[in-house]
Motif scaffolding. Structure first.
Motif, PDB file in Angstrom:
ATOM      1  N   GLN A  79       0.936  -1.153   0.036  1.00  0.00           N
ATOM      2  CA  GLN A  79       0.007   0.004   0.049  1.00  0.00           C
ATOM      3  C   GLN A  79       0.903   1.123   0.050  1.00  0.00           C
ATOM      4  O   GLN A  79       0.872   2.189   1.040  1.00  0.00           O
ATOM      5  CB  GLN A  79      -0.771   0.024   1.308  1.00  0.00           C
TER       6      GLN A  79
ATOM      7  N   GLN B  61     -11.930   2.834  10.763  1.00  0.00           N
ATOM      8  CA  GLN B  61     -12.209   2.201  11.978  1.00  0.00           C
ATOM      9  C   GLN B  61     -11.634   2.534  13.318  1.00  0.00           C
ATOM     10  O   GLN B  61     -12.176   2.548  14.286  1.00  0.00           O
ATOM     11  CB  GLN B  61     -11.482   0.597  11.735  1.00  0.00           C
TER      12      GLN B  61
ATOM     13  N   PHE C 153      -4.232 -10.006   6.240  1.00  0.00           N
ATOM     14  CA  PHE C 153      -4.073  -8.565   6.478  1.00  0.00           C
ATOM     15  C   PHE C 153      -3.429  -8.329   7.827  1.00  0.00           C
ATOM     16  O   PHE C 153      -4.312  -9.092   8.730  1.00  0.00           O
ATOM     17  CB  PHE C 153      -5.669  -7.803   6.402  1.00  0.00           C
TER      18      PHE C 153
ATOM     19  N   THR D 109      -6.491  -7.983  10.678  1.00  0.00           N
ATOM     20  CA  THR D 109      -7.319  -9.042  10.846  1.00  0.00           C
ATOM     21  C   THR D 109      -6.951 -10.367  11.227  1.00  0.00           C
ATOM     22  O   THR D 109      -5.627 -10.600  10.675  1.00  0.00           O
ATOM     23  CB  THR D 109      -8.338  -9.254   9.881  1.00  0.00           C
TER      24      THR D 109
ATOM     25  N   ALA E 222     -14.308  -7.105  10.432  1.00  0.00           N
ATOM     26  CA  ALA E 222     -14.265  -5.936   9.429  1.00  0.00           C
ATOM     27  C   ALA E 222     -14.170  -6.528   8.039  1.00  0.00           C
ATOM     28  O   ALA E 222     -13.919  -7.582   7.914  1.00  0.00           O
ATOM     29  CB  ALA E 222     -12.989  -5.138   9.993  1.00  0.00           C
TER      30      ALA E 222
HETATM   31  N1  DAH Z   1      -7.923  -2.290   3.699  1.00  0.00           N
HETATM   32  C1  DAH Z   1      -7.731  -3.614   3.029  1.00  0.00           C
HETATM   33  C2  DAH Z   1      -7.298  -2.830   1.752  1.00  0.00           C
HETATM   34  O1  DAH Z   1      -7.328  -1.883   1.382  1.00  0.00           O
HETATM   35  C3  DAH Z   1      -9.106  -4.093   2.807  1.00  0.00           C
HETATM   36  C4  DAH Z   1      -9.863  -4.945   4.032  1.00  0.00           C
HETATM   37  C5  DAH Z   1      -9.574  -6.147   4.302  1.00  0.00           C
HETATM   38  C6  DAH Z   1     -10.499  -4.234   4.885  1.00  0.00           C
HETATM   39  C7  DAH Z   1      -9.627  -6.708   5.227  1.00  0.00           C
HETATM   40  C8  DAH Z   1     -10.468  -4.846   5.947  1.00  0.00           C
HETATM   41  C9  DAH Z   1     -10.540  -5.784   6.178  1.00  0.00           C
HETATM   42  O2  DAH Z   1     -11.476  -4.000   6.837  1.00  0.00           O
HETATM   43  O3  DAH Z   1     -11.038  -6.582   7.377  1.00  0.00           O
HETATM   44  O4  DAH Z   1      -6.764  -3.800   0.811  1.00  0.00           O
END
Ligand code: DAH
Length: 340
Positions: A151, A172, A247, A250, A304
């Protein structure tokens, strides 16, 4: 009689006819055979001769003045009519009132919000210009952790702590800092990545984050919520599939796929012949994340998810190039007249 003439003179001076009708009634009132001025000439005849002299001159002047005005105004009105203010044709169709239409991403966002609001989720918002803590560290991406690699975003050289958020997951943290569980919210918004622009990637796009934190929230709740969402969004016969993933924020984590609603699993271009399309990342909120916002992970658990709005919209409408969403080409945009 002299008095009458004086006030008539003033009256005529003050009149400014603006239409042919007004001009004609002026003529009738003052100059026609039974009009005021000719009848004054009749009266003049009855007067003794010294008075005739006295009144005759101003009366003639009044008549000439009125006739002069009549000529002048007639010419003026004719000129105006000649300039072609054609009378309105009430039988013509109306000039179309071109209403704008909602952007396809807005239509999808509204639909997503509507579905989750019915499940009791509220809508929350957070900043696009974010600090390292809310975008990464609090979400269990330690500094120098390779997960940050996926990212990359835009930083400010002079203030390395300030960045454009890479995902809506920052909300969040902001939400849990402010509110205690039970918490149930979705968080739509724009996010940024340092990526080369192509049909499948852009330096900005949109996500909807979801968060549910309470006592006894389990993986089954995550699965059932996203199953319900997918059926509402893509149709009642939609199936979902969860694939293990990673992730930092999580544990466990899963990628959510929905059965391809274009070919219903038979295989097509949209699902790249797999029968499934990925729509979101998800998982159970990592205990470290809860600790970072002073929520006791022994007492509370949560799930989430994060969904790409472009992704869902491309699937919904069969759009194959991400760049179309931000090029502002009305030929593309005006196809989405449909009210959600
Ligand atoms: N933030 C992650 C992304 O942009 C996507 C994501 C994955 C959000 C798992 C979440 C989660 O809340 O539980 O790639």
């Amino acid at each position: 009689m002299l008095e009458t003439l004086k006030s008539l003179q003033q009256e005529v001076q003050a009149i400014r006819p603006s239409s042919a009708e007004e001009l004609e009634s002026f003529r009738l009132k003052y100059l026609s055979r039974k009009g005021i001025i000719p009848s004054l000439f009749d009266e003049l005849k009855q007067l003794p001769s010294e008075q005739k002299k006295e009144v005759g001159k101003p009366l003639n002047e009044l008549k000439q003045y009125a006739e002069g005005k009549l000529k002048e105004w007639t010419a003026q009105l004719a000129e105006r009519a000649g300039q072609g203010e054609a009378p309105a044709d009430l039988t013509l169709p109306p000039v179309p009132n071109t209403l704008g239409s909602l952007h396809p991403l807005t239509l999808t966002r509204y639909k997503i919000i509507e579905i989750f609001e019915r499940l009791g989720f509220s809508v929350a918002d957070g900043p696009e210009i974010e600090d390292d803590w809310h975008n990464f560290s609090a979400l269990n991406f330690p500094e120098n952790h390779p997960a940050r690699e996926m990212q990359d975003t835009f930083f400010i050289e002079k203030s390395p702590d300030v960045l454009l958020r890479t995902h809506t997951s920052n909300v969040q943290i902001r939400l849990m800092e402010k509110q205690r569980p039970p918490l149930r919210a979705i968080m739509p918004g724009r996010v940024y990545r340092n990526e080369a622009i192509s049909a499948r990637a852009h330096c900005f796009f949109h996500q909807v984050e979801g968060l549910y934190v309470d006592r006894n929230v389990g993986f089954a709740d995550l699965k059932q919520t996203l199953y319900h969402f997918s059926r509402e969004m893509f149709g009642k016969d939609t199936k979902i599939r969860l694939r293990p993933s990673f992730f930092p924020f999580t544990e466990p984590s899963a990628e959510i796929d929905v059965s391809c609603f274009i070919c219903h699993g038979k295989g097509c271009n949209i699902c790249k012949h797999s029968g499934w399309v990925e729509i979101a990342g998800s998982g159970m909120v990592h205990p470290n994340v809860l600790r970072h916002v002073n929520i006791d992970p022994e007492e509370f658990t949560g799930f989430a998810f994060g969904m790409g709005i472009e992704r869902v919209t491309m699937l919904r409408y069969g759009i194959n190039d991400l760049r179309l969403f931000s090029e502002n080409d009305v030929r593309f945009l005006r196809q989405f007249k449909a009210v959600f």
